[in-house]
Scaffold this motif. Structure first.
Motif, PDB file in Angstrom:
ATOM      1  N   ARG A 244     -12.995  -1.522  -9.696  1.00  0.00           N
ATOM      2  CA  ARG A 244     -12.664  -2.918  -9.342  1.00  0.00           C
ATOM      3  C   ARG A 244     -11.216  -3.154  -9.740  1.00  0.00           C
ATOM      4  N   ARG A 245     -10.421  -3.684  -8.818  1.00  0.00           N
ATOM      5  CA  ARG A 245      -8.993  -3.808  -9.104  1.00  0.00           C
ATOM      6  C   ARG A 245      -8.371  -4.914  -8.259  1.00  0.00           C
ATOM      7  N   ASP A 246      -7.109  -5.180  -8.538  1.00  0.00           N
ATOM      8  CA  ASP A 246      -6.311  -6.140  -7.766  1.00  0.00           C
ATOM      9  C   ASP A 246      -7.039  -7.463  -7.534  1.00  0.00           C
ATOM     10  N   PRO A 247      -7.426  -8.140  -8.633  1.00  0.00           N
ATOM     11  CA  PRO A 247      -8.136  -9.414  -8.465  1.00  0.00           C
ATOM     12  C   PRO A 247      -7.254 -10.501  -7.866  1.00  0.00           C
TER      13      PRO A 247
ATOM     14  N   ASP B 237      -7.714   5.319  -5.178  1.00  0.00           N
ATOM     15  CA  ASP B 237      -8.640   4.363  -5.799  1.00  0.00           C
ATOM     16  C   ASP B 237      -8.951   3.182  -4.869  1.00  0.00           C
ATOM     17  N   TRP B 238      -8.000   2.845  -3.986  1.00  0.00           N
ATOM     18  CA  TRP B 238      -8.189   1.665  -3.120  1.00  0.00           C
ATOM     19  C   TRP B 238      -8.551   2.052  -1.681  1.00  0.00           C
ATOM     20  N   ASP B 239      -8.989   3.311  -1.530  1.00  0.00           N
ATOM     21  CA  ASP B 239      -9.442   3.756  -0.214  1.00  0.00           C
ATOM     22  C   ASP B 239     -10.958   3.515  -0.126  1.00  0.00           C
TER      23      ASP B 239
ATOM     24  N   ALA C 160      -8.542  -4.435   1.015  1.00  0.00           N
ATOM     25  CA  ALA C 160      -8.206  -4.416  -0.404  1.00  0.00           C
ATOM     26  C   ALA C 160      -7.158  -5.455  -0.759  1.00  0.00           C
ATOM     27  N   THR C 161      -7.054  -5.695  -2.060  1.00  0.00           N
ATOM     28  CA  THR C 161      -5.965  -6.468  -2.652  1.00  0.00           C
ATOM     29  C   THR C 161      -5.892  -7.884  -2.065  1.00  0.00           C
ATOM     30  N   PRO C 162      -6.969  -8.644  -2.276  1.00  0.00           N
ATOM     31  CA  PRO C 162      -7.021  -9.993  -1.699  1.00  0.00           C
ATOM     32  C   PRO C 162      -6.337 -11.040  -2.575  1.00  0.00           C
TER      33      PRO C 162
ATOM     34  N   TYR D 233      -5.597 -10.308   2.718  1.00  0.00           N
ATOM     35  CA  TYR D 233      -5.878  -8.985   2.150  1.00  0.00           C
ATOM     36  C   TYR D 233      -5.263  -7.893   3.010  1.00  0.00           C
ATOM     37  N   GLN D 234      -5.124  -6.721   2.411  1.00  0.00           N
ATOM     38  CA  GLN D 234      -4.560  -5.560   3.126  1.00  0.00           C
ATOM     39  C   GLN D 234      -5.645  -4.897   3.962  1.00  0.00           C
ATOM     40  N   ALA D 235      -5.276  -4.508   5.174  1.00  0.00           N
ATOM     41  CA  ALA D 235      -6.238  -3.897   6.099  1.00  0.00           C
ATOM     42  C   ALA D 235      -5.754  -2.488   6.450  1.00  0.00           C
TER      43      ALA D 235
ATOM     44  N   GLY E  32      -1.937   5.400   5.625  1.00  0.00           N
ATOM     45  CA  GLY E  32      -2.791   4.251   5.332  1.00  0.00           C
ATOM     46  C   GLY E  32      -2.080   3.116   4.626  1.00  0.00           C
ATOM     47  N   ASP E  33      -1.167   3.464   3.742  1.00  0.00           N
ATOM     48  CA  ASP E  33      -0.500   2.397   2.988  1.00  0.00           C
ATOM     49  C   ASP E  33       0.523   1.643   3.825  1.00  0.00           C
ATOM     50  N   TRP E  34       0.783   2.143   5.021  1.00  0.00           N
ATOM     51  CA  TRP E  34       1.654   1.387   5.904  1.00  0.00           C
ATOM     52  C   TRP E  34       0.778   0.341   6.612  1.00  0.00           C
TER      53      TRP E  34
ATOM     54  N   HIS F 223       2.175  -5.881   1.659  1.00  0.00           N
ATOM     55  CA  HIS F 223       1.090  -5.717   0.690  1.00  0.00           C
ATOM     56  C   HIS F 223       1.006  -6.924  -0.227  1.00  0.00           C
ATOM     57  N   ASP F 224      -0.061  -6.948  -1.035  1.00  0.00           N
ATOM     58  CA  ASP F 224      -0.183  -7.898  -2.151  1.00  0.00           C
ATOM     59  C   ASP F 224       0.142  -9.346  -1.764  1.00  0.00           C
ATOM     60  N   PRO F 225      -0.451  -9.863  -0.694  1.00  0.00           N
ATOM     61  CA  PRO F 225      -0.134 -11.238  -0.309  1.00  0.00           C
ATOM     62  C   PRO F 225      -0.573 -12.219  -1.400  1.00  0.00           C
TER      63      PRO F 225
ATOM     64  N   TYR G 226       4.834 -11.541  -0.746  1.00  0.00           N
ATOM     65  CA  TYR G 226       4.213 -10.247  -0.440  1.00  0.00           C
ATOM     66  C   TYR G 226       5.132  -9.122  -0.895  1.00  0.00           C
ATOM     67  N   LYS G 227       4.565  -7.942  -0.946  1.00  0.00           N
ATOM     68  CA  LYS G 227       5.336  -6.773  -1.387  1.00  0.00           C
ATOM     69  C   LYS G 227       5.529  -5.807  -0.232  1.00  0.00           C
ATOM     70  N   ALA G 228       6.680  -5.182  -0.175  1.00  0.00           N
ATOM     71  CA  ALA G 228       6.820  -3.998   0.666  1.00  0.00           C
ATOM     72  C   ALA G 228       7.335  -2.897  -0.245  1.00  0.00           C
TER      73      ALA G 228
ATOM     74  N   GLY H 126       9.335  -5.295  -9.709  1.00  0.00           N
ATOM     75  CA  GLY H 126       7.941  -5.748  -9.779  1.00  0.00           C
ATOM     76  C   GLY H 126       7.039  -4.751  -9.105  1.00  0.00           C
ATOM     77  N   HIS H 127       5.822  -5.160  -8.849  1.00  0.00           N
ATOM     78  CA  HIS H 127       4.917  -4.329  -8.049  1.00  0.00           C
ATOM     79  C   HIS H 127       3.963  -5.312  -7.390  1.00  0.00           C
ATOM     80  N   GLU H 128       2.739  -5.453  -7.923  1.00  0.00           N
ATOM     81  CA  GLU H 128       1.881  -6.475  -7.347  1.00  0.00           C
ATOM     82  C   GLU H 128       2.529  -7.848  -7.568  1.00  0.00           C
ATOM     83  N   THR H 129       2.139  -8.814  -6.747  1.00  0.00           N
ATOM     84  CA  THR H 129       2.791 -10.134  -6.800  1.00  0.00           C
ATOM     85  C   THR H 129       2.095 -11.058  -7.807  1.00  0.00           C
TER      86      THR H 129
HETATM   87  C1  AAL Z   1      -1.903  -1.926  -5.600  1.00  0.00           C
HETATM   88  C2  AAL Z   1      -1.214  -2.860  -4.680  1.00  0.00           C
HETATM   89  C3  AAL Z   1      -1.618  -2.540  -3.275  1.00  0.00           C
HETATM   90  C4  AAL Z   1      -1.306  -1.123  -2.945  1.00  0.00           C
HETATM   91  C5  AAL Z   1      -2.332  -0.452  -3.798  1.00  0.00           C
HETATM   92  C6  AAL Z   1      -3.546  -1.262  -3.497  1.00  0.00           C
HETATM   93  O1  AAL Z   1      -2.009  -2.225  -6.892  1.00  0.00           O
HETATM   94  O2  AAL Z   1       0.150  -2.876  -4.889  1.00  0.00           O
HETATM   95  O3  AAL Z   1      -3.029  -2.579  -3.229  1.00  0.00           O
HETATM   96  O4  AAL Z   1      -1.493  -0.849  -1.595  1.00  0.00           O
HETATM   97  O5  AAL Z   1      -1.901  -0.581  -5.168  1.00  0.00           O
END
Ligand code: AAL
Length: 396
Positions: free
Chosen positions: A91-94, A134-136, A172-174, A187-189, A198-200, A237-239, A252-254, A294-297
């Motif tokens: 479980r991740r990216d809450p 992990d997020w696949d 993922a990553t809602p 969320y990322q599709a 996939g990450d694109w 990513h990471d809206p 969001y992140k690119a 940064g990374h996630e928003t």
């Molecule tokens: C994360 C986020 C995005 C990436 C991956 C899953 O923590 O930045 O969601 O795509 O890693």
């Protein structure tokens, strides 16, 4: 031994008797200014070392001494099972927690696969049952809580749609928006295993009348990719939405130079898109990227502006930053042990009060997922902090 002692005594006595050089003109006259004991707020008119010079290019010279500085305390959440950490449940990216009728709601990436991920470097071996990262092969689940620490996992909010609809491989990553009485999940599709292309992936949005769903698919690719050659040409990513100045501000992140082509010059930027309607159209801010570390928003309303936490990538990693206008961020403080994928609870994230009060807690994740982890998975955790203008929490 005694010879050594004798020698060292001689050495000591030589040191003691060494006389200090007499003060020269230079060190005592007004021309040779010495950096003052009282920390100057303005750059002193004197030659400065490179580091001392740089101090004055920060907006707040004492970057741990303001209201956007905090330490972070972590608490293990109750209510989530991880199959004893065998890597098959993650479980991740809450999302940021929202409070509805006395209950907190969160939405997050959940993976429940027969085997742990094999790693992005082996992504070609991924199948419909073998995840690469992990997020696949994930779905978006949700949980509720009365105190933010003990959670009840309620079920799936958004499942992967049928192939070939966007997100068939993983959703993922809602993050959540509350707007005019409705709920919107961004969320990322993913259409390919992460580690290949996939990450694109772009961002989709679904909406519901209740935080419990049911969720209706709204739109895919709601944040348009940049044109070829632009920093966000491959990924949004990471809206993370907030309501600001009467509009939806979606950060969001690119991650550029990511897999599969190039990794050696990996960089992260955050952009801002703005809309009047949660389904868009979203306009890109002309100054994008608005954050270059940064990374996630992690964004929340603060005073008249917006505050953000820049976590692990970039020159300004582990800083809190503030933008009076939600766009032009400046470093406010430097933090340590900061929460990864931090999703702060901000009661005023969607109220557009013009006077953001900050945050005292939220959720984050901890992960062991790396290139060669054998049992990669992540857990969500609560963090508590003092980034609030209303509550003064003692340091931990
Ligand atoms: C994360 C986020 C995005 C990436 C991956 C899953 O923590 O930045 O969601 O795509 O890693």
């Amino acid at each position: 031994f005694s010879l050594l002692m004798a020698l060292s005594l001689i050495a000591c006595s030589e040191q003691k008797t060494e006389t200090k050089p007499a003060p020269t003109e230079d060190s005592t006259t007004a021309e040779h200014k010495v950096f003052p004991h009282k920390m100057p707020t303005e750059k002193p008119d004197m030659p400065l070392s490179a580091a001392a010079e740089r101090m004055f290019s920060y907006p707040a010279p004492r970057v741990q001494d303001n209201e956007l500085f905090s330490q972070f305390k972590y608490t293990r959440l109750k209510g989530f099972d991880y199959n004893n950490g065998d890597g098959t449940i993650s479980r991740r990216d809450p999302s940021r927690p929202i409070l509805v009728n006395g209950k907190y709601y969160i939405y997050y990436t959940k993976r429940d696969t027969k085997v742990p991920p094999i790693g992005w470097n082996r992504a070609k071996e991924a199948t419909d049952e073998i995840p690469s990262t992990d997020w696949d092969l994930c779905d978006i689940w949700y949980a509720t809580s009365e105190d933010g620490t003990t959670w009840k996992e309620e079920g799936v909010a958004i499942a992967r749609p049928e192939k070939p609809k966007p997100g068939w491989r993983s959703v993922a990553t809602p993050d959540i928006l509350v707007w005019k009485g409705k709920y919107y999940l961004y969320y990322q599709a993913f259409n390919e295993p992460s580690g290949l292309r996939g990450d694109w992936c772009p961002v989709s949005v679904s909406y519901a009348d209740s935080p419990d769903g049911p969720w209706t698919h709204g739109k895919d690719a709601v944040i348009p990719f940049g044109k070829k050659g632009e920093w966000d040409q491959d990924a949004t990513h990471d809206p993370q939405p907030i309501v600001y100045k009467g509009k939806i501000y979606l950060y969001y992140k690119a991650a550029y130079n990511k897999w599969p082509d190039i990794r050696d010059k990996y960089a992260v930027g955050h952009g801002l898109v703005i809309a009047d309607d949660p389904l868009g159209p979203f306009e890109k801010h002309p100054l994008n990227p608005v954050m270059t570390s940064g990374h996630e928003t992690t964004y929340f309303p603060f005073k008249e502006g917006v505050a953000t936490l820049a976590i692990k990538d970039g020159n300004e990693r582990y800083t809190m930053q503030y933008a009076k206008d939600g766009v032009n961020f400046e470093i406010a403080s430097v933090v340590s042990l900061a929460p990864t994928a931090a999703a702060p609870f901000a009661a005023d994230a969607f109220t557009d009060s013009g006077n953001g009060r900050g945050v005292t807690w939220g959720l984050s994740h901890f992960t062991n997922a790396g290139k060669s982890s054998k049992k990669a998975y992540s857990i969500m955790a609560r963090f508590d902090c003092d980034l609030s203008l209303d509550v003064d929490i003692p340091s931990y």
